[in-house]
Design an enzyme around this catalytic site. Structure first.
Site, PDB file in Angstrom:
ATOM      1  CG  ASP A 477      -2.168   0.834   0.941  1.00  0.00           C
ATOM      2  OD1 ASP A 477      -2.472   1.390  -0.145  1.00  0.00           O
ATOM      3  OD2 ASP A 477      -3.060   0.747   1.773  1.00  0.00           O
ATOM      4  CD  GLU A 480       0.217   6.072  -3.513  1.00  0.00           C
ATOM      5  OE1 GLU A 480      -0.594   5.061  -3.919  1.00  0.00           O
ATOM      6  OE2 GLU A 480       0.376   6.307  -2.439  1.00  0.00           O
ATOM      7  CG  ASP A 541      -8.047   4.409  -0.974  1.00  0.00           C
ATOM      8  OD1 ASP A 541      -8.133   3.114  -1.100  1.00  0.00           O
ATOM      9  OD2 ASP A 541      -7.528   5.144  -0.211  1.00  0.00           O
TER      10      ASP A 541
END
Length: 799
Positions: A477, A480, A541
């Site tokens: 996860d 970024e 998401d």
């Protein structure tokens, strides 16, 4: 009084917004931490100096090396009828001493030939004192050069090279590089200042900018766009599918949703409907203006002080094959990964996981993976690679028991460590984190520096310990938010390392997984060019809405057109509890994606919705599990050819003009067409490419063109290409229990069709095999079976 009440209400609203315990998204286009860098702004700043590529000053045809002369320009302003006009104008040198610096510099240019379809063009804006010997983005670190595949000829005004698939012309003055296909059609060309003499619009040609603020330089590679040309790719982009007329910022970003213009997975690659693709071989910020400012100009604004561009000639399949030959093809994931993944944010205890596993089997929901998200540590989100002992008394036994029942365990983690994390002191003591210019941390958190081999070893050691306990796969996860101003072990700043960070992160997890488990598999959110080598990635998401569901498809199709074979998304959306009617339609969409996971705000488990929903979800899941032989074979072929499992129609039908216009349906592999229901309806308009198509559920037959088609019992439209024998397997509750020795070929054939083919790839086999069936009476019989002795086939005519 009324105004005072409104002021009070507004203040209360703002206070609630500030104090809300839930995370808020980053405001876009604001100058805040980690906001995407739009490099195009530097090319519009009249304080800067610009250098336009003017003429080929020298060239050696044998080596493909030469030089380009650049002319110096500045923007000049002029007021005209209450408007301030701004246009580039020739500028004299402003450096001192005047004897030391070039007013019109002559700088290196090079052309290379990677293959008979792939051309590499390199230009620089200044001397390169620290060239990179190897590139992490290229599968072999360096690109091959095969000039022998292209025949050189001297032509009037320049030079040309020709292969069996195309031609390149290099013209001396004005300098142009023109790329043609094998039939002589111009695909694209560099743009020179003279190309804009017929326009009042001030547009930059192929050039570079020198910033007056710090004297740094960036390249602006300008190429032509032709009428009706369409552009696709650029990574997991959720905006309009065709990028023509858009400005795309390629900067890895925590997009906080899937209905905005920023991307978790930007990829510096795109393809054109004219028959070429482009890979911008850079990790700096890149902004591409695909005719948004000036309709005939494709402006690639590259943060780097050199331009390194690969051009691929051919149809979409050719382009993807060539691009992934260069940057890597996806590894083939293990069979069990193609099963259903059950998740929510989050299961907090061993008991919750065991209860979910029990209920999945109780309610007969075929499943292969149970995912523990952010709550398996002592403190939710505080990732220290240790199960909370109080809530997971025996995690090793739990995973062993689950695996015995056909469940693999996936664990969430991330590469950021808060100051309260028990691992924080060790990370700082061992110098494993990205630093700032003073040697401190750029952020509050420690961000692992994956450009440091010692960091990678330390990190992989943490994962190995969990693999030893029984974990099967990790959720990779975030990734970024690598500091753009950070100082990295590589010696570069985040200007070069930020976009590379996801690739380094993906690679670190995938390689330890391969070493310890024998397969390459991750579940990642962020990427850069080359990340497709390390499957798989999911769509971020998503909002729980119809709009998000359709945006998810556009993002998946765009990522597939950027070299990624495998991709998934959170079925039902992520952000809030999924409305039952949305979840009901989203589930079969997920089942017809390369990988499928239900995840997000609880509840996600299908038995926690209505009885009708549970039955519908089960039917969709059963459909996927029975189609596993088709899915598995298509996955193998996709990984070998660099093709996406979820394909835009034009990948298979490049000569069908209508196929280039459709972004709300797709091909699942080569033979199944899928049209999800993005609204609460029972039918929808569907475009069918050339040929005959047969409804998978109702068996109705359709010809090419537009049709309004009713969904079947499972709320989705699925059609099969005429002449396809779809391999099916007996239903099992996990892939572990599937019997591959007995398969059924369901033949989708119109009355006039006399033969059909199936593609089958057996677990532990080495190649995809083609099975042929021929019509005999009222059925079809197997007439060619290279798997004879391994698998028996029963045939059914699906009509």
């Amino acid at each position: 009084m009324k105004n005072r009440q409104l002021t009070t209400l507004f203040s209360a609203f703002m206070l609630g917004f500030v104090l809300t315990p839930k995370a808020s998204a980053q405001i876009q286009n604001a100058d805040v931490l980690n906001a995407p860098i739009d490099i195009s702004k530097d090319f519009q700043n009249y304080l800067n100096t610009f250098y336009f590529a003017d003429e080929l000053a020298s060239f050696d045809p044998a080596t493909g090396k030469g030089t380009i002369k650049y002319l110096r320009y500045n923007y000049k302003t002029r007021q005209a009828f209450n408007n301030m006009m701004m246009k580039p104008d020739v500028e004299k040198a402003n450096e001192f001493p005047t004897t030391e610096y070039e007013e019109s510099p002559v700088l290196p240019f090079e052309i290379q030939f990677v293959s008979d379809r792939t051309i590499r063009i390199k230009t620089t804006s200044g001397p390169q004192f620290h060239p990179q010997k190897e590139s992490l983005m290229l599968v072999d670190g360096v690109a091959p050069n095969h000039p022998e595949l292209w025949k050189y000829a001297k032509i009037e005004g320049g030079h040309s090279y020709t292969s069996k698939h195309g031609k390149v012309e290099i013209l001396t003055k004005p300098w142009h590089v023109k790329i043609y296909d094998e039939n002589g059609k111009l695909l694209t060309s560099t743009l020179h200042d003279t190309d804009f003499k017929n326009s009042y619009t001030p547009t930059l040609p192929f050039s570079y900018v020198r910033r007056n603020s710090d004297y740094s330089r960036s390249m602006g590679a300008a190429f032509s766009l032709e009428p009706d040309e369409k552009i696709f790719g650029c990574g997991e982009s959720f905006t309009q599918f065709n990028k023509r007329g858009q400005k795309v910022v390629l900067w890895t970003d925590d997009a906080n949703g899937i209905q905005n213009e920023t991307m978790y997975k930007p990829i510096p690659f795109y393809m054109s409907s004219r028959g070429y693709g482009v890979f911008m071989h850079h990790s700096t910020p890149i902004t591409v203006d695909f005719g948004k400012y000036f309709g005939s100009a494709n402006e690639m604004y590259i943060g780097d002080d050199e331009a390194d561009l690969f051009f691929f000639i051919g149809e979409p399949k050719d382009i993807l094959d060539q691009y992934t030959n260069l940057t890597g093809k996806a590894a083939m994931p293990p069979l069990w990964s193609f099963g259903f993944w059950m998740s929510r944010i989050t299961y907090f205890t061993e008991k919750e996981g065991r209860d979910v596993a029990r209920d999945l089997r109780k309610y007969k929901i075929p499943t292969d993976v149970i995912h523990y998200d952010t709550g398996w540590f002592d403190v939710d989100w505080r990732n220290n690679y240790e199960f909370a002992k109080s809530r997971f008394p025996d995690a090793k036994k739990m995973m062993s028991d689950l695996k015995e029942d056909g469940f693999h365990v996936c664990l969430w983690q991330l590469p950021y460590f808060t100051p309260k994390n028990t691992l924080f002191p060790e990370i700082m003591d061992k110098n494993l984190a990205v630093r700032d210019r003073k040697g401190n941390l750029p952020y509050e958190d420690a961000v692992l520096d994956f450009s440091n081999p010692e960091t990678v070893s330390w990190y992989q050691g943490k994962l190995k310990k969990l693999f030893d306990e029984g974990v099967s796969v990790f959720k990779v996860d975030f990734g970024e938010a690598a500091p753009p101003d950070g100082i990295y072990h590589s010696g570069r700043t985040g200007f070069y390392e930020h976009n590379l960070y996801p690739l380094r992160y993906n690679k670190a997890v995938a390689e330890i997984t391969q070493k310890e488990k024998g397969y390459t598999l991750i579940w990642a959110r962020s990427t850069w060019a080359g990340s497709q080598r390390y499957p798989l990635h999911w769509g971020g998401d998503a909002e729980t809405s119809n709009g998000a569901m359709s945006a998810e498809l556009r993002g998946g199709l765009s990522l597939g057109l950027s070299g990624f074979s495998f991709w998934s998304h959170d079925v039902g959306g992520f952000a809030t509890k999924s409305p039952e009617n949305l979840y009901r339609r989203w589930a079969p969409f997920g089942m017809f994606t390369s990988h499928v996971r239900s995840h997000g705000e609880p509840p996600r488990e299908p038995w926690l919705y209505s009885k009708d929903f549970l039955e519908g979800f089960r039917k969709a899941d059963n459909m996927r599990y029975e189609l596993m032989p088709y899915i598995y074979a298509q996955a193998k072929e996709s990984s070998q050819k660099g093709l996406p499992m979820m394909r835009a129609l034009f990948v298979e039908y490049p000569n069908d003009p209508g196929a280039w216009l459709v972004d709300n349906e797709y091909l699942f592999g080569s033979s199944i067409l899928v049209a999800p229901l993005f609204e609460e309806v029972t039918e929808r308009d569907v475009y069918l490419p050339e040929g005959t198509w047969i409804d998978y559920q109702t068996k109705k037959v359709y010809q090419s063109g537009w049709h309004k088609i009713k969904a079947g019992e499972v709320p989705i439209v699925v059609l099969v290409k005429d002449g396809t024998a779809l391999p099916h397997i007996g239903l099992a509750q996990s892939t572990k229990d599937m019997d591959w020795s007995k398969l059924t070929l369901k033949v989708y054939a119109s009355d006039k069709t006399t033969s059909a083919t199936a593609k089958v790839f057996l677990p532990n086999d080495t190649a995809v095999q083609e099975i042929k069936v021929t019509k005999t009476g009222n059925n079809f019989e197997v007439t060619a079976n290279p798997l004879n002795g391994k698998t028996t086939f029963k045939t059914e005519w699906a009509k």
